[in-house]
Design an enzyme around this catalytic site. Structure first.
Site, PDB file in Angstrom:
ATOM      1  N   ASP A  23       0.847  -1.194   0.000  1.00 38.43           N
ATOM      2  CA  ASP A  23       0.000   0.000   0.000  1.00 38.43           C
ATOM      3  C   ASP A  23       0.882   1.243   0.000  1.00 38.43           C
ATOM      4  O   ASP A  23       1.643   1.478   0.941  1.00 38.43           O
ATOM      5  CB  ASP A  23      -0.905  -0.012   1.236  1.00 38.43           C
ATOM      6  CG  ASP A  23      -2.014   1.023   1.163  1.00 38.43           C
ATOM      7  OD1 ASP A  23      -2.107   1.724   0.145  1.00 38.43           O
ATOM      8  OD2 ASP A  23      -2.775   1.121   2.139  1.00 38.43           O
ATOM      9  N   ASP A 113      -3.362   2.417  -5.775  1.00 39.98           N
ATOM     10  CA  ASP A 113      -2.209   2.503  -4.884  1.00 39.98           C
ATOM     11  C   ASP A 113      -2.046   1.308  -3.957  1.00 39.98           C
ATOM     12  O   ASP A 113      -1.251   1.368  -3.010  1.00 39.98           O
ATOM     13  CB  ASP A 113      -2.278   3.784  -4.044  1.00 39.98           C
ATOM     14  CG  ASP A 113      -3.538   3.858  -3.186  1.00 39.98           C
ATOM     15  OD1 ASP A 113      -4.452   3.048  -3.409  1.00 39.98           O
ATOM     16  OD2 ASP A 113      -3.595   4.733  -2.296  1.00 39.98           O
ATOM     17  N   GLU A 114      -2.754   0.226  -4.205  1.00 41.84           N
ATOM     18  CA  GLU A 114      -2.577  -0.948  -3.335  1.00 41.84           C
ATOM     19  C   GLU A 114      -2.912  -2.231  -4.079  1.00 41.84           C
ATOM     20  O   GLU A 114      -3.699  -2.245  -5.028  1.00 41.84           O
ATOM     21  CB  GLU A 114      -3.436  -0.828  -2.076  1.00 41.84           C
ATOM     22  CG  GLU A 114      -4.917  -0.800  -2.329  1.00 41.84           C
ATOM     23  CD  GLU A 114      -5.730  -0.771  -1.043  1.00 41.84           C
ATOM     24  OE1 GLU A 114      -5.410  -1.546  -0.108  1.00 41.84           O
ATOM     25  OE2 GLU A 114      -6.692   0.006  -0.974  1.00 41.84           O
TER      26      GLU A 114
END
Length: 414
Positions: A23, A113-114
């Site tokens: 993350d 983003d993860e």
């Protein structure tokens, strides 16, 4: 492994801790600090009327998303607001995901983003999961210039919790024999599905930590949150999560959204055409991604957020599935026209569009132009080819020129 007592639960679903949750930390704000050295170490918020992302320096002052900009500024007088640059975030995300896929073929993206990564079977070739995670974090820092936190466990749920606990810029592995020792002291808000409302109900019942919830009989827990939620939370409290990392799942929709701020008078009222221009820019981006993925869809969904933080959603289903920019753009504009009274009354701060209802398999034959109609598919294909060769900002549609402050149109090389 079993837990004795009246609430006996089997908590071992995998032999070892081989699932990673990676993350990126304060993604949008971190990209801005990376690209502007003057922002490093300072409180930064991406957005304007509403905080879309906050750096850890800003979070230390209490700034959160989606907090109104005025409240954020009051909490942190030194806060620096930066306009969002979606193309920069998209490029950074793509670079990070290349590293993910270079680390293991089993990658399940959750958002820009993860992602979850399954590294089972790689120990003999690469090393133990902690070593793999360390190398991944070093590569993201060196090659993309961003901090990333990684949690390692034998379930997706625990890996995600571990990455959250390790932030910022950390690495945490939860060994199988220490799962409950790690999980039970945490606040109940760490459990998936526990938002503000559910947390309030649990707190009213005297339950503030995961261990308290785990020891409460499921039937008694159901009186607080309902039987379905009780069953879900009880399983998580005993570290039960059998889901595997899914790599072959196709997305059910493709969409994008854009914050347009609170307007020059901070009332959500923008110059005429602002919402339309933002919407068409998003449609251009979404349809390009659809064509790159070989997808066509029938349903267009418009999403708006107003100055009072209320939301509106409108959708329309077209006669045939398509990835044609003009066709989907016309449908999206029709949806926007249907909510003009709401925009005039409440002001708008965010516009989003998504396309869904994809064919089950194989796709559909695109519509062919008839008579003297322009060949829209040829135009889209030509634009896609230019952007693939020279970059996403090398070519844009005339409607966007001079209107999008985040859009730069470089000259094509000779």
């Amino acid at each position: 492994m079993f837990v004795s007592g009246s609430h006996r639960r089997r908590i071992a679903t995998r032999a070892d801790a081989s699932i990673m949750h990676a993350d990126l930390d304060s993604f949008y704000a971190s990209v801005e600090q990376r690209d502007n050295p003057g922002l490093r170490g300072r409180p930064v918020a991406v957005g304007g009327g509403v905080v879309l992302a906050a750096s850890y320096e800003a979070k230390a002052c209490g700034v959160r998303t989606p907090m109104p900009g005025r409240k954020a500024q009051a909490l942190c007088p030194d806060l620096i607001f930066v306009r969002p640059r979606m193309s920069a975030y998209s490029d950074a995300s793509a670079a990070v995901f290349e590293i993910f896929r270079d680390t293991t073929p089993w990658v399940e993206g959750i958002s820009v983003d993860e992602a979850f990564l399954d590294v089972r079977g790689l120990s003999r070739l690469v090393g133990p999961p902690a070593q793999i995670a360390t190398t991944l974090r070093q590569r993201v820092a060196r090659e993309v210039g961003l901090p990333i936190s990684v949690g390692i466990a034998r379930s997706k749920f625990l890996a995600k919790v571990a990455s959250a606990v390790s932030k910022p810029d950390g690495l945490l592995e939860v060994p199988p024999d220490r799962e409950l020792r790690f999980l039970h002291p945490l606040p109940v808000e760490r459990l998936w599905g526990v938002g503000a409302v559910t947390a309030g109900k649990l707190h009213d019942g005297g339950i503030t930590h995961v261990g308290q919830l785990a020891r409460l009989p499921e039937r008694q827990l159901a009186t607080l949150v309902g039987p379905g939620t009780a069953r879900h939370l009880h399983a998580l409290a005993w570290a039960q999560d059998p889901r595997r990392v899914e790599t072959g799942r196709r997305r059910k929709s493709i969409g994008a959204q854009r914050a347009i701020g609170w307007g020059p008078n901070r009332d959500g009222i923008h110059p005429e055409g602002t919402a339309e221009e933002s919407l068409l820019l998003l449609v251009d981006r979404v349809t390009g991604r659809m064509r790159a993925a070989g997808r066509v869809g029938r349903t267009v969904t418009l999403r708006l957020r107003f100055t009072d933080f209320g939301r509106a959603t409108r959708s329309a289903t077209m006669a045939r599935p398509t990835a044609d920019t003009a066709t989907i753009g016309d449908t999206a504009l029709d949806l926007l026209s249907s909510v003009r009274p709401l925009i005039a009354e409440r002001g708008v701060t965010l516009v989003g569009v998504a396309v869904s209802n994809f064919p089950g398999s194989g796709g559909d034959q695109p519509e062919l132009p008839f008579g003297d109609e322009p060949d829209r598919h040829a135009l889209d294909a030509a634009m896609d080819q230019v952007r693939d060769r020279f970059g996403g900002k090398s070519l844009t549609r005339g409607v966007h020129l001079g209107r999008d402050p985040g859009l730069h149109v470089p000259l094509l090389p000779d």
